[in-house]
Design an enzyme around this catalytic site. Structure first.
Site, PDB file in Angstrom:
ATOM      1  N   ARG A   1       0.749  -1.079  -0.119  1.00 20.35           N
ATOM      2  CA  ARG A   1      -0.005  -0.035   0.111  1.00 20.35           C
ATOM      3  C   ARG A   1       0.682   1.261  -0.073  1.00 20.35           C
ATOM      4  O   ARG A   1       0.453   2.296  -0.537  1.00 20.35           O
ATOM      5  CB  ARG A   1      -0.918   0.254   1.233  1.00 20.35           C
ATOM      6  CG  ARG A   1      -1.868   1.119   1.263  1.00 20.35           C
ATOM      7  CD  ARG A   1      -3.250   0.915   2.176  1.00 20.35           C
ATOM      8  NE  ARG A   1      -2.801   0.604   3.513  1.00 20.35           N
ATOM      9  CZ  ARG A   1      -2.173   1.217   4.444  1.00 20.35           C
ATOM     10  NH1 ARG A   1      -1.944   2.433   4.504  1.00 20.35           N
ATOM     11  NH2 ARG A   1      -2.038   0.571   5.737  1.00 20.35           N
TER      12      ARG A   1
ATOM     13  N   TYR B   1     -18.555  12.587 -16.782  1.00 21.12           N
ATOM     14  CA  TYR B   1     -19.194  11.436 -16.240  1.00 21.12           C
ATOM     15  C   TYR B   1     -19.681  11.822 -14.872  1.00 21.12           C
ATOM     16  O   TYR B   1     -19.350  12.671 -14.116  1.00 21.12           O
ATOM     17  CB  TYR B   1     -17.883  10.737 -16.175  1.00 21.12           C
ATOM     18  CG  TYR B   1     -18.178   9.353 -15.122  1.00 21.12           C
ATOM     19  CD1 TYR B   1     -19.104   8.541 -15.595  1.00 21.12           C
ATOM     20  CD2 TYR B   1     -17.439   9.180 -13.958  1.00 21.12           C
ATOM     21  CE1 TYR B   1     -19.342   7.473 -14.957  1.00 21.12           C
ATOM     22  CE2 TYR B   1     -17.711   7.980 -13.338  1.00 21.12           C
ATOM     23  CZ  TYR B   1     -18.645   7.032 -13.742  1.00 21.12           C
ATOM     24  OH  TYR B   1     -19.022   6.198 -13.001  1.00 21.12           O
TER      25      TYR B   1
ATOM     26  N   ASP C   1      -9.673  14.268 -17.913  1.00 21.31           N
ATOM     27  CA  ASP C   1     -10.254  12.995 -17.943  1.00 21.31           C
ATOM     28  C   ASP C   1     -10.027  12.593 -19.376  1.00 21.31           C
ATOM     29  O   ASP C   1     -10.830  13.051 -20.271  1.00 21.31           O
ATOM     30  CB  ASP C   1     -11.558  12.780 -17.645  1.00 21.31           C
ATOM     31  CG  ASP C   1     -12.082  11.299 -17.348  1.00 21.31           C
ATOM     32  OD1 ASP C   1     -11.581  10.640 -18.178  1.00 21.31           O
ATOM     33  OD2 ASP C   1     -13.128  11.050 -16.674  1.00 21.31           O
TER      34      ASP C   1
ATOM     35  N   LYS D   1     -11.950   0.942 -18.713  1.00 28.40           N
ATOM     36  CA  LYS D   1     -12.307   0.994 -20.155  1.00 28.40           C
ATOM     37  C   LYS D   1     -11.425   0.511 -21.136  1.00 28.40           C
ATOM     38  O   LYS D   1     -11.304  -0.620 -21.156  1.00 28.40           O
ATOM     39  CB  LYS D   1     -12.810   2.411 -20.407  1.00 28.40           C
ATOM     40  CG  LYS D   1     -13.533   3.348 -19.436  1.00 28.40           C
ATOM     41  CD  LYS D   1     -14.816   2.691 -18.962  1.00 28.40           C
ATOM     42  CE  LYS D   1     -15.423   3.522 -17.780  1.00 28.40           C
ATOM     43  NZ  LYS D   1     -16.414   2.629 -17.018  1.00 28.40           N
TER      44      LYS D   1
END
Ligand SMILES: Cc1ncc(COP(=O)(O)O)c(C=O)c1O
Length: 346
Positions: free
Chosen positions: A19, A71, A142, A167
């Site tokens: 992490r 979006y 984006d 995507k």
């Protein structure tokens, strides 16, 4: 790059805990997407996790400029922050370049999405990115719809470019992931810290699938956008289609900006079925090859009536967003044409 399942590493080398320090798998995905975007990257559990980490950088009381068509997840995130008093949101029409330039001088986060989802308006990114910005402001793009193969916002002067890896990079509707690319080392470190603190880390299998998907991105994109151009040209002439939006069409309102900034016009088309929402729903229900499904950027074509999605009710009720895949274009057309004609009869 094999799947690299690891949270812990033997101490004394480069990494201690994934992490905080990443894994070789995450590094590979970051190197691929960062290389394509022309920046340094950090991977996240999803596109939204990456975008949330960017918004997290804003001090309380900031001003956010947001596209009026974007979006719905990002619009939701921005509204939620505003309602908690974190920042104020100013909505700007995607093609209103003068307004964007003004916001560059006022806003702490200038958030752009181009082409926009789902109206496919192309912003004058080159002009907006060159406008003077408020000190410390972040201009983020984006870049999911265009992909870094068709558009490179960092080279135009943006500070941040985001990919929902879910995507096109993944390309097979089988993972969630996000990658944020930047030019500035300090911003990269801040985003890495945001990932470390919030824990929105990519999964092992998802990372493996995204890296595998990236290997065919160029081929998939080439085929799918060729299909999209053919379908868009036929949809324009279809008697049961009222409006067709595709940046590659000369008739598209922001076609000139697309020609200037894109290497290819992408794989997303949105079109309005003649009639009301019931006619559009009937088209979706009548399809056999195209999948009636949300999301985009995969090998299979997907289609959805966007006004049926919460947060998108303001869109034309008969608007369908089509993500064109890599199937045979004639098979796609046969299916679409039949569904459109049957919907008109029904
Ligand atoms: C343009 C765009 N950006 C960001 C996202 C969010 O990505 P994710 O679902 O990976 O969180 C989506 C998801 O549909 C999207 O279409």
């Amino acid at each position: 790059m094999p799947p690299w399942p690891a949270s812990n590493f033997v101490l004394g080398e480069r990494r201690a805990y994934s992490r905080d320090d990443g894994t070789p798998g995450w590094d590979a995905l970051e190197e691929i997407v960062g290389g394509l975007e022309g920046g340094s990257s950090i991977s996240f559990a999803s596109g939204m996790a990456g975008i949330a980490a960017i918004f997290e950088q804003l001090p309380t009381g900031s001003v956010v400029a947001l596209p009026d068509d974007c979006y719905q997840g990002v619009a939701g995130l921005a509204q939620a922050g505003q309602s908690r008093g974190r920042w104020t949101v100013h909505c700007v029409a995607v093609a209103d370049t003068t307004h964007w330039i003004k916001m560059c001088g006022m806003a702490d986060l200038i958030w752009l999405e181009s082409p926009s989802n789902p109206l496919l308006t192309v912003a004058d990114l080159d002009i907006i990115c060159a406008a003077p910005r408020k000190r410390g402001a972040i201009l983020g793009v984006d870049n999911t719809f265009a992909t870094p193969l068709n558009q490179r916002p960092l080279a135009l002067g943006a500070d941040v470019a985001v990919q929902s890896v879910t995507k096109f990079i993944g390309g097979h509707s089988d993972l969630l992931g996000g990658v944020v690319s930047v030019r500035d080392a300090k911003l990269l470190a801040a985003l890495r810290q945001a990932r470390e603190l919030a824990g929105a880390t990519p999964g092992t299998l998802e990372t493996f699938l995204a890296v595998r998907g990236a290997r065919t991105l160029a081929l998939r994109l080439e085929r799918a956008q060729r299909n999209a151009m053919t379908l868009a040209e036929r949809l324009v002439r279809h008697p049961n289609v009222a409006v067709t939006r595709y940046p590659g069409l000369a008739s598209h309102p922001t076609h000139e900006a697309a020609r200037r900034q894109f290497r290819g016009f992408g794989t997303i088309i949105s079109f309005d079925v003649s009639g009301d929402s019931r006619a559009a729903d009937a088209v979706c229900a009548g399809l056999q090859l195209l999948q009636h499904a949300t999301s985009l950027g995969a090998v299979e074509s997907t289609i959805e009536r966007r006004a049926s999605v919460p947060g998108q009710e303001h869109l034309p009720p008969n608007l369908l967003r089509l993500s064109v895949g890599i199937e045979s274009v004639e098979d796609l057309w046969t299916d679409l044409d039949r569904a459109l004609r049957n919907a008109a009869i029904g």
